[in-house]
Design an enzyme around this catalytic site. Structure first.
Site, PDB file in Angstrom:
ATOM      1  N   CYS A 116       0.756  -0.975  -0.108  1.00 24.44           N
ATOM      2  CA  CYS A 116       0.262  -0.440   0.262  1.00 24.44           C
ATOM      3  C   CYS A 116       0.747   1.770  -0.274  1.00 24.44           C
ATOM      4  CB  CYS A 116      -0.441  -0.104   1.163  1.00 24.44           C
ATOM      5  SG  CYS A 116      -2.079   1.318   1.595  1.00 24.44           S
ATOM      6  N   CYS A 117       1.408   1.225   0.238  1.00 25.53           N
ATOM      7  CA  CYS A 117       2.822   2.005   0.725  1.00 25.53           C
ATOM      8  C   CYS A 117       3.254   3.032  -0.519  1.00 25.53           C
ATOM      9  CB  CYS A 117       3.523   2.435   2.154  1.00 25.53           C
ATOM     10  SG  CYS A 117       3.811   2.974   3.701  1.00 25.53           S
ATOM     11  N   CYS A 198      -1.029   7.622   7.797  1.00 25.42           N
ATOM     12  CA  CYS A 198      -2.286   6.941   7.523  1.00 25.42           C
ATOM     13  C   CYS A 198      -3.444   6.741   9.186  1.00 25.42           C
ATOM     14  CB  CYS A 198      -2.628   6.237   6.806  1.00 25.42           C
ATOM     15  SG  CYS A 198      -1.534   7.181   5.143  1.00 25.42           S
ATOM     16  N   CYS A 201      -3.022   2.580   9.991  1.00 26.04           N
ATOM     17  CA  CYS A 201      -1.974   2.361   9.804  1.00 26.04           C
ATOM     18  C   CYS A 201      -0.675   2.806  11.081  1.00 26.04           C
ATOM     19  CB  CYS A 201      -0.673   2.358   9.290  1.00 26.04           C
ATOM     20  SG  CYS A 201      -1.339   1.320   7.433  1.00 26.04           S
ATOM     21  N   CYS A 224       8.036   3.121   5.675  1.00 33.13           N
ATOM     22  CA  CYS A 224       7.356   3.549   4.318  1.00 33.13           C
ATOM     23  C   CYS A 224       7.375   3.567   2.778  1.00 33.13           C
ATOM     24  CB  CYS A 224       5.966   4.978   4.632  1.00 33.13           C
ATOM     25  SG  CYS A 224       6.579   6.642   4.129  1.00 33.13           S
TER      26      CYS A 224
HETATM   27  S1  SF4 Z   1       0.649   3.734   5.736  1.00 30.26           S
HETATM   28 FE1  SF4 Z   1      -1.179   2.703   5.628  1.00 30.26          FE
HETATM   29  S2  SF4 Z   1      -3.000   3.624   4.626  1.00 30.26           S
HETATM   30 FE2  SF4 Z   1      -0.718   4.640   4.162  1.00 30.26          FE
HETATM   31  S3  SF4 Z   1       0.290   4.337   1.974  1.00 30.26           S
HETATM   32 FE3  SF4 Z   1       1.528   3.605   4.314  1.00 30.26          FE
HETATM   33  S4  SF4 Z   1       0.014   1.659   3.789  1.00 30.26           S
HETATM   34 FE4  SF4 Z   1      -1.069   2.726   3.072  1.00 30.26          FE
END
Ligand code: SF4
Length: 233
Positions: A116-117, A198, A201, A224
């Site tokens: 996701c990051c 975010c 997380c 991240c």
């Molecule tokens: S912190 Fe969490 S929600 Fe944000 S981009 Fe990274 S994995 Fe995705």
């Protein structure tokens, strides 16, 4: 005809030069470090901000009010973070560039949390850095054990110069600067969130925990990927 932009370069900053700069900047003020970066690279320079506080923005806009500030809007920020963004934008009249992610029916953190990051943060950073020679971030050594070796100046994996003007700052330095300059702070900081990412997380931290212990808690992930110097090789 060559323009000013054509004359800007970072190629002369060899590892030896960067080594000497780090020795010199270890005792320099954050303003002096930013001034060097602005003189060398502006306008092919930006500052990435997470809106935990506006300390580096305050320092940098005093040097160059038009410095480009990049905020990556993953779509998963806390409301308090977006409110802070607006407060800071108005306070400093920012040259603000908000990088947004494509809207998705199902959030990536639900379907593919490992990546996701990379999809929602790092990809936006790559876009923001296109055409730049250097970028600045507010990361500090004291934020986490994993960041204890952060340098003030380095060359990132893209070949860009990365500048961390606050690398040597302690938590007390930050608190003192915020008080002295009435710097906007994300209200979550007062609610047990010393490090804010975010909402899916990020959790508050307990007394005695690492400042970044609330990020991706319960997983082995600590970064991240925006700051590649801390990624596993
Ligand atoms: S912190 Fe969490 S929600 Fe944000 S981009 Fe990274 S994995 Fe995705």
């Amino acid at each position: 005809m060559a323009t000013l932009l054509d004359t800007l370069t970072n190629e002369d900053l060899t590892e030896d030069v960067i080594f000497d700069l780090n020795a010199k900047f270890e005792k320099a003020s954050a303003g002096e470090i930013v001034a060097w970066a602005v003189e060398r690279f502006h306008p092919r320079l930006c500052l990435t901000a997470s809106m935990q506080d506006a300390v580096l923005i305050d320092v940098a806009t005093k040097v160059e009010p038009a410095v480009e500030v990049v905020f990556i809007d993953t779509g998963y920020h806390f409301p308090e973070t977006l409110e802070t963004l607006e407060v800071v934008r108005r306070r400093y009249g920012l040259n603000l560039r908000i990088m947004t992610v494509p809207s998705r029916d199902v959030p990536v953190w639900q379907t593919d949390p490992i990546n996701c990051c990379a999809a929602d943060k790092v990809e936006q950073l790559e876009r923001a850095l296109m055409g730049k020679l250097a970028w600045m971030s507010g990361l500090r050594r004291q934020e986490a054990f994993s960041r204890r070796s952060a340098r003030v100046v380095s060359r990132d994996k893209r070949g860009l110069i990365k500048v961390n003007p606050l690398a040597a700052w302690t938590d007390l330095d930050v608190q003192g600067y915020i008080a002295d300059h009435d710097v906007p702070v994300n209200p979550l900081k007062a609610k047990g969130y010393p490090s804010i990412g975010c909402w899916p997380c990020t959790r508050p931290v307990e007394a005695g925990e690492d400042e970044r212990a609330g990020r991706w808690a319960g997983t082995t992930k600590t970064e991240c990927g925006l700051h590649d110097e801390f990624q596993p090789k």
